[in-house]
Write a protein that holds these residues in place. Structure first.
Motif, PDB file in Angstrom:
ATOM      1  N   VAL A 217      -5.549   5.210  -6.589  1.00 56.31           N
ATOM      2  CA  VAL A 217      -6.712   4.332  -6.406  1.00 56.31           C
ATOM      3  C   VAL A 217      -6.851   3.381  -7.586  1.00 56.31           C
ATOM      4  O   VAL A 217      -7.117   2.188  -7.418  1.00 56.31           O
ATOM      5  N   ARG A 218      -6.630   3.927  -8.799  1.00 52.47           N
ATOM      6  CA  ARG A 218      -6.765   3.104 -10.002  1.00 52.47           C
ATOM      7  C   ARG A 218      -5.713   2.001 -10.018  1.00 52.47           C
ATOM      8  O   ARG A 218      -6.017   0.831 -10.328  1.00 52.47           O
TER       9      ARG A 218
ATOM     10  N   SER B 211       2.016   7.421  -6.529  1.00 49.13           N
ATOM     11  CA  SER B 211       1.026   8.352  -7.084  1.00 49.13           C
ATOM     12  C   SER B 211       0.640   9.429  -6.079  1.00 49.13           C
ATOM     13  O   SER B 211      -0.523   9.767  -5.944  1.00 49.13           O
ATOM     14  N   LYS B 212       1.659   9.966  -5.344  1.00 53.48           N
ATOM     15  CA  LYS B 212       1.361  10.957  -4.313  1.00 53.48           C
ATOM     16  C   LYS B 212       0.824  12.259  -4.914  1.00 53.48           C
ATOM     17  O   LYS B 212       0.141  13.026  -4.249  1.00 53.48           O
TER      18      LYS B 212
ATOM     19  N   PHE C 291      -7.143  -0.924   1.542  1.00 50.54           N
ATOM     20  CA  PHE C 291      -6.114  -0.206   2.307  1.00 50.54           C
ATOM     21  C   PHE C 291      -5.426   0.855   1.447  1.00 50.54           C
ATOM     22  O   PHE C 291      -4.999   1.903   1.954  1.00 50.54           O
ATOM     23  N   ALA C 292      -5.287   0.569   0.137  1.00 51.08           N
ATOM     24  CA  ALA C 292      -4.686   1.578  -0.752  1.00 51.08           C
ATOM     25  C   ALA C 292      -5.635   2.749  -0.974  1.00 51.08           C
ATOM     26  O   ALA C 292      -5.201   3.897  -1.086  1.00 51.08           O
ATOM     27  N   MET C 293      -6.937   2.459  -1.014  1.00 53.43           N
ATOM     28  CA  MET C 293      -7.914   3.521  -1.225  1.00 53.43           C
ATOM     29  C   MET C 293      -8.150   4.341   0.053  1.00 53.43           C
ATOM     30  O   MET C 293      -8.391   5.537  -0.003  1.00 53.43           O
TER      31      MET C 293
ATOM     32  N   VAL D 293       0.834  -1.197   0.000  1.00 55.29           N
ATOM     33  CA  VAL D 293       0.000   0.000   0.000  1.00 55.29           C
ATOM     34  C   VAL D 293       0.869   1.247   0.000  1.00 55.29           C
ATOM     35  O   VAL D 293       0.602   2.216  -0.718  1.00 55.29           O
ATOM     36  N   SER D 294       1.939   1.224   0.803  1.00 49.88           N
ATOM     37  CA  SER D 294       2.852   2.365   0.858  1.00 49.88           C
ATOM     38  C   SER D 294       3.495   2.619  -0.505  1.00 49.88           C
ATOM     39  O   SER D 294       3.659   3.759  -0.933  1.00 49.88           O
TER      40      SER D 294
END
Length: 697
Positions: free
Chosen positions: A284-285, A276-277, A420-422, A269-270
């Protein structure tokens, strides 16, 4: 998906009519006065045809029978040719002889007149590990000239044609009484005389005679479509797609909390967040694409298994002895791996190469390669769970099951990465990795060890080793679940627990509660060592008739062995009917009677709520007169009571394998789906209860 489901339903609906043996017949003649009648059979994989001369206490032997012989006489007995297999069968307490793949039966003859007429047939029995067919006949009708017979024979007076009984004795066929005694269940031999007398008398019984011609026609009216609408309830392959999907979902959730997967989530996730910061939507994509890639990889594995094995192989694997031994060994390896003896691991170079390729690639391909890296790195944790999942779905016989099961597994594994990424803040609330993950691994090791014994049991029954009879199986399960309980309470430790932290730290309360449940389950199985049904494990344990020491001697026998008479009695009593298509030589019928019918709840319903009619398709009692019927566009002659009940099963219900159970109302209409061989007491009770409920309506 809808099309696939429709195809599956169609396959299962037509799976009852079996035709596993194809026989051809021919008369071989030469330039001598002797010839051979040859019956050549091709046998489907998993099935076998019994040899000749097995005796009165065995299954259906192959016999040569004569309707008429004129100008020809038999020489010697029927001779089998092919690779004859010998195997000791505990149920019959004798060594059985049978053929697989192919067989020939040869009857030698001698021509006695220039012209001859032969009207004869071969009768044989065929079984696999789940079903037995009724006695099946192959006809041979020939007439012609035999020029090799000496000219002097032309002037000799014609000999009287042999009667059927004389020819059967000359061919070495067993008597009707001997054939009817085949494979009687233990403790039922004393009722043989009554059964034989009933079968002969009931053909013209007064009770059946009370039925009008219209009533009899209605009772024999086909109900195949109605049964298909209800659906079969006894086929172990009929697990719903939803069930398989949920099983895969649970497997994915278990894999998610393994020590080699859970710690990967924060790092993955990090990575996506840093990548894509400056573009939140892209992050998200990419995370969703990563999750989809995981699903695609595992779903591809499931579809690959389906494509490699194919529908017919998947169905046969469930009873294949060699395959079940392999599954047993595989699950044992997985179990000891979870116990910490060794680690199942793919070469590190594989993961490193894929990871390097992912770093040097951009776009969707790089994300897919990262997902593939996760699969390789987490193999040591996911392989045992995937293996157990595929074992369960493949041996279910459902050709769609592996793909659906892997879809559920992949979704459970992929969704957390995506979520968790979203929503990164969820990571702070998630539990940290620790000793609890090790405990889950060990618990899964015990579960896989218990499942492994089930597959060894299938092979043990197939080969007749008698290494894992019911009491041995229950003893091992008692030990396994006692050990699991001791582990969860904290009395038993494994090397893996040293990695988790303090060995003297008490187990958490939920683990202790589960441990007490495991201990209680072990104690629950103890009475099974003396013959208690133990309904919770009836679908896993070997059949009751494999138990050497059994204090449970209760048996259930049908009051009626004639269809019309039993239906008339049921109508008079106002009760539904349970038809039991069985056979004296049906091994699995005896297993169902020993393991399922002896259950107190089942026996109570069979004796009080239903009128039970057992129709023996191998009953050799002759009919008063042979009957001519049409079956599959061909004329068939019914000569015995067993022939009549076999025709009833195929004509009315569209089935020809035993055991076969169907609940009927007083007009002969089905009350629920049919039930076949499945040693599952709760499922059988549900089948009986559905029939009673629909009858009450």
């Amino acid at each position: 998906m809808t099309l696939a489901l429709l195809m599956l339903v169609t396959v299962l609906a037509h799976a009852q009519m079996l035709d596993p043996v194809k026989f051809s017949s021919q008369l071989k003649t030469g330039n001598t006065a002797e010839g051979e009648i040859v019956f050549t059979g091709k046998i489907d994989k998993g099935w076998h045809v019994y040899s000749t001369g097995l005796g009165a206490d065995g299954p259906i032997s192959a016999t040569f029978n004569v309707n008429k012989l004129d100008g020809v006489e038999l020489v010697g007995r029927l001779t089998p040719k092919g690779h004859e297999i010998k195997s000791y069968d505990k149920l019959f307490e004798m060594t059985l002889r049978y053929f697989e793949n192919s067989v020939q039966f040869v009857q030698k003859v001698r021509f006695t007149k220039p012209s001859y007429t032969i009207d004869a047939y071969l009768e044989y029995g065929a079984c696999n590990d789940q079903n037995c067919l009724p006695p099946t006949s192959v006809d041979l009708k020939k007439s012609g000239k035999s020029p090799a017979v000496a000219a002097a024979a032309k002037g000799a007076p014609d000999a009287a044609p042999q009667t059927q009984g004389q020819a059967a004795l000359q061919a070495g066929g067993s008597s009707a009484h001997a054939a009817a005694t085949a494979a009687m269940a233990p403790g039922a031999a004393d009722s043989l005389a009554r059964l034989q007398a009933d079968s002969a008398a009931q053909v013209t019984a007064a009770t059946a005679g009370n039925l009008s011609a219209a009533d009899k026609d209605a009772l024999w009216r086909p109900v195949v479509k109605q049964l298909q609408q209800f659906g079969g309830t006894g086929d172990i392959a009929n697990k719903s797609v939803l069930y398989i999907f949920l099983m895969g979902l649970v497997g994915g959730l278990l894999a998610l909390v393994m020590p080699c997967i859970w710690p990967i989530i924060p790092m993955t996730v990090s990575f996506f967040l840093k990548r894509s910061k400056d573009d939140r939507k892209r992050g998200v994509r990419d995370a969703m694409t990563y999750g989809i890639a995981i699903v695609v990889i595992y779903l591809g594995l499931g579809i690959g298994v389906t494509a490699v094995f194919g529908p017919s192989t998947l169905n046969s694997l469930s009873t294949n002895a060699v395959f079940n031994i392999f599954l047993f060994l595989l699950l044992v390896v997985f179990a000891v791996s979870f116990f910490g003896w060794f680690e199942i691991k793919l070469p590190d170079s594989w993961a490193n190469k894929v990871d390097t390729k992912a770093s040097n690639t951009t776009g969707l391909l790089s994300i897919f390669l990262m997902a593939f890296t996760l699969v390789l790195v987490s193999f040591s944790c996911t392989a045992p769970i995937i293996g157990l999942l595929l074992v369960q779905t493949v041996t279910s016989g459902n050709w769609l099951a592996p793909a659906v099961g892997m879809l559920g597994f992949a979704l459970a594994l992929a969704v957390p990465f995506t979520l968790f990424a979203m929503f990164p803040t969820l990571m702070k609330k998630s539990p940290k990795s620790g000793a609890w993950m090790t405990q889950i691994k060990v618990v899964l090791g015990f579960v896989e060890l218990a499942f492994a014994l089930k597959f060894f049991s299938v092979a043990d029954l197939a080969y007749g080793w008698h290494l894992l009879d019911r009491e041995v199986f229950l003893s091992l399960w008692i030990v396994i679940f006692l050990a699991l309980g001791w582990y969860l309470i904290g009395w038993l430790k494994f090397p893996e627990d040293q990695i988790g932290g303090d060995l003297h730290k008490p187990m958490p309360v939920p683990a202790i509660m589960l441990g007490l449940c495991s201990l209680a389950f072990a104690i629950y199985m103890v009475p099974g060592l003396w013959g208690a049904p133990c309904k919770a494990v009836s679908a896993f344990a070997p059949p009751m008739n494999t138990q050497d020491f059994n204090l449970n001697t209760k048996t259930v026998e049908a009051k009626y062995t004639n269809y019309e008479e039993g239906m008339a009695a049921a109508k008079a009593q106002g009760k539904p009917v349970l038809i039991d298509f069985t056979g004296f030589g049906c091994v699995n019928c005896r297993k169902m009677e020993a393991a399922v019918w002896t259950d107190p709840q089942v026996s109570d319903k069979l004796e009080k709520d239903y009128v039970l009619i057992s129709l023996y398709v191998d009953d050799k009692t002759p009919l008063p007169q042979p009957m001519q019927v049409e079956a599959n566009g061909q004329t068939r002659t019914l000569r015995t009571v067993g022939d009549k009940w076999s025709y009833l099963q195929s004509h009315k219900f569209g089935a020809n394998a035993q055991p076969f159970y169907v609940a009927l109302d007083n007009e002969g209409n089905p009350l629920t789906g049919s039930f076949s061989y499945k040693e599952d007491v709760p499922a059988y009770l549900d089948f009986l209860n559905k029939g009673l409920d629909n009858y009450a309506k």
